[in-house]
Design an enzyme around this catalytic site. Structure first.
Site, PDB file in Angstrom:
ATOM      1  CG  ASN A  11     -58.530  10.395  -1.345  1.00  0.00           C
ATOM      2  OD1 ASN A  11     -59.530   9.783  -0.977  1.00  0.00           O
ATOM      3  ND2 ASN A  11     -58.565  11.314  -2.302  1.00  0.00           N
ATOM      4  CD1 TRP A  12     -56.944   4.135   1.295  1.00  0.00           C
ATOM      5  CD2 TRP A  12     -58.491   3.007   2.451  1.00  0.00           C
ATOM      6  NE1 TRP A  12     -56.293   3.380   2.239  1.00  0.00           N
ATOM      7  CE2 TRP A  12     -57.214   2.677   2.961  1.00  0.00           C
ATOM      8  CE3 TRP A  12     -59.618   2.415   3.040  1.00  0.00           C
ATOM      9  CZ2 TRP A  12     -57.043   1.777   4.027  1.00  0.00           C
ATOM     10  CZ3 TRP A  12     -59.444   1.527   4.092  1.00  0.00           C
ATOM     11  CH2 TRP A  12     -58.167   1.215   4.572  1.00  0.00           C
ATOM     12  CE  LYS A  13     -58.229   9.594  -5.414  1.00  0.00           C
ATOM     13  NZ  LYS A  13     -57.795  10.047  -6.740  1.00  0.00           N
ATOM     14  CG  HIS A  97     -60.056  15.006  -4.214  1.00  0.00           C
ATOM     15  ND1 HIS A  97     -60.305  14.622  -5.510  1.00  0.00           N
ATOM     16  CD2 HIS A  97     -58.870  14.452  -3.875  1.00  0.00           C
ATOM     17  CE1 HIS A  97     -59.308  13.862  -5.932  1.00  0.00           C
ATOM     18  NE2 HIS A  97     -58.420  13.738  -4.954  1.00  0.00           N
ATOM     19  CD  GLU A  99     -60.838  11.757  -7.816  1.00  0.00           C
ATOM     20  OE1 GLU A  99     -61.286  11.220  -6.793  1.00  0.00           O
ATOM     21  OE2 GLU A  99     -59.724  11.452  -8.303  1.00  0.00           O
ATOM     22  CD  GLU A 169     -54.609  15.660  -4.351  1.00  0.00           C
ATOM     23  OE1 GLU A 169     -53.999  14.647  -4.013  1.00  0.00           O
ATOM     24  OE2 GLU A 169     -55.833  15.671  -4.535  1.00  0.00           O
ATOM     25  N   GLY A 175     -54.100  10.153 -10.574  1.00  0.00           N
ATOM     26  CA  GLY A 175     -54.508   8.856 -11.115  1.00  0.00           C
ATOM     27  C   GLY A 175     -54.045   8.607 -12.542  1.00  0.00           C
ATOM     28  CB  SER A 214     -49.124   9.921 -10.195  1.00  0.00           C
ATOM     29  OG  SER A 214     -50.321   9.818 -10.943  1.00  0.00           O
ATOM     30  N   GLY A 235     -53.361   8.575  -3.375  1.00  0.00           N
ATOM     31  CA  GLY A 235     -54.542   7.836  -3.829  1.00  0.00           C
ATOM     32  C   GLY A 235     -54.203   6.383  -4.104  1.00  0.00           C
ATOM     33  N   GLY A 236     -54.033   6.048  -5.357  1.00  0.00           N
ATOM     34  CA  GLY A 236     -53.837   4.658  -5.775  1.00  0.00           C
ATOM     35  C   GLY A 236     -52.781   3.909  -4.984  1.00  0.00           C
TER      36      GLY A 236
HETATM   37  P1  PGA Z   1     -53.378   9.415  -6.967  1.00  0.00           P
HETATM   38  O1  PGA Z   1     -54.530  10.295  -6.270  1.00  0.00           O
HETATM   39  O2  PGA Z   1     -52.261   9.260  -5.964  1.00  0.00           O
HETATM   40  O3  PGA Z   1     -54.037   8.132  -7.322  1.00  0.00           O
HETATM   41  O4  PGA Z   1     -52.923  10.187  -8.177  1.00  0.00           O
HETATM   42  C1  PGA Z   1     -54.208  11.347  -5.409  1.00  0.00           C
HETATM   43  C2  PGA Z   1     -55.478  12.048  -4.961  1.00  0.00           C
HETATM   44  O5  PGA Z   1     -56.389  12.186  -5.776  1.00  0.00           O
HETATM   45  O6  PGA Z   1     -55.612  12.473  -3.793  1.00  0.00           O
END
Ligand code: PGA
Length: 254
Positions: A11-13, A97, A99, A169, A175, A214, A235-236
């Site tokens: 997930n590159w956001k 998600h 967010e 999640e 994050g 994470s 994500g990251g």
């Molecule tokens: P993260 O994000 O790996 O940066 O914690 C995961 C996500 O939000 O899908």
């Protein structure tokens, strides 16, 4: 028990530029070993889907999107429809998600509607569920997960989960660098499966439940080794080719 092929989704956001995703994709495509057990999916920002489809070629990596509209088409400025995603060879779409829920006011009902719209257009939803830190601390993790899942079960029906993926999640782990322990992840994954099994055993047995929050190369193996964890939503760590490749290769078929 069903054999569940692991899935690792990036997930590159809202990260990257044309200049940065080109070497990133090159690195991922050339480093992905043929013996990788996992199905690998990349969900870039919408505007890079064409570039992604082009560069993935015959790498076996699959395109996905981070969101979609719950509506089919029309005067909805700034929205992207499921059919548009199909035009760009998307197979998967992330829905709900945390967010989107927290920053864009997506309710359980809206998430359920997006899940259904995606499926109606033959996309496979990756439905995200997870509790906030305060909810975990007050012992409400299962109540929250159950509410989020029930909203979709009530609208789409349990059989809809035959063609879906769930991502657990915990919001406090996204994050933040703070990962759920393998046992904490397993506990919630087992609960999700149990909840689905109350409606349909076969669906519960078959569905892939990803962990997200994470995940990095250093902790992927121990998390993915848990019996009800079928891969990850990353994500990251997915913004670094070597890191992401290590995570993909950490996911082993059972
Ligand atoms: P993260 O994000 O790996 O940066 O914690 C995961 C996500 O939000 O899908």
């Amino acid at each position: 028990m069903t054999q569940r092929r692991p899935l690792v989704a990036a997930n590159w956001k809202m990260n990257g530029s044309l200049a940065s995703i080109r070497p990133l994709l090159k690195g991922i495509c050339s480093g992905l070993q043929a013996k990788c057990d996992a199905e690998v999916v990349i969900c870039p920002p919408y505007v890079y889907l064409a570039e992604l489809t082009d560069k993935l070629g015959n790498s076996g990596i699959i395109s996905g999107a981070q969101n979609l509209s719950h509506l089919e088409s029309g005067a909805f400025t700034g929205e992207i429809s499921a059919d548009m995603l199909k035009d760009f060879s998307c197979k998967y779409v992330i829905v709900g998600h945390s967010e989107r829920r927290a920053l864009y006011g997506e309710t359980d009902g809206l998430v359920a509607a997006k899940f259904m719209r995606g499926q109606d257009a033959a996309l496979v939803p990756i439905l995200c569920v997870g509790e906030q830190l305060a909810e975990r601390e007050s012992g409400d993790t299962e109540v929250v997960i159950e509410r989020q899942l029930n909203a979709v079960i009530e609208l789409a029906g349990i059989k809809a989960f035959n063609d879906a993926v769930i991502a657990y999640e915990p919001v406090w782990a996204i994050g933040t660098g703070e990962t759920a322990t393998p046992d904490q992840a397993q506990e919630v994954h087992a609960f999700v499966r149990l909840l689905l099994a109350r409606h349909d055993d076969a669906v519960a047995d078959k569905i892939r439940i990803l962990y997200g929050g994470s995940v990095k190369a250093a902790n992927a193996v121990e998390i993915f080794n848990m019996v009800d964890v079928d891969g990850g939503l990353i994500g990251g760590a997915a913004l670094d080719a070597d890191e992401f490749l290590s995570i993909c290769h950490a996911a082993r078929g059972s």
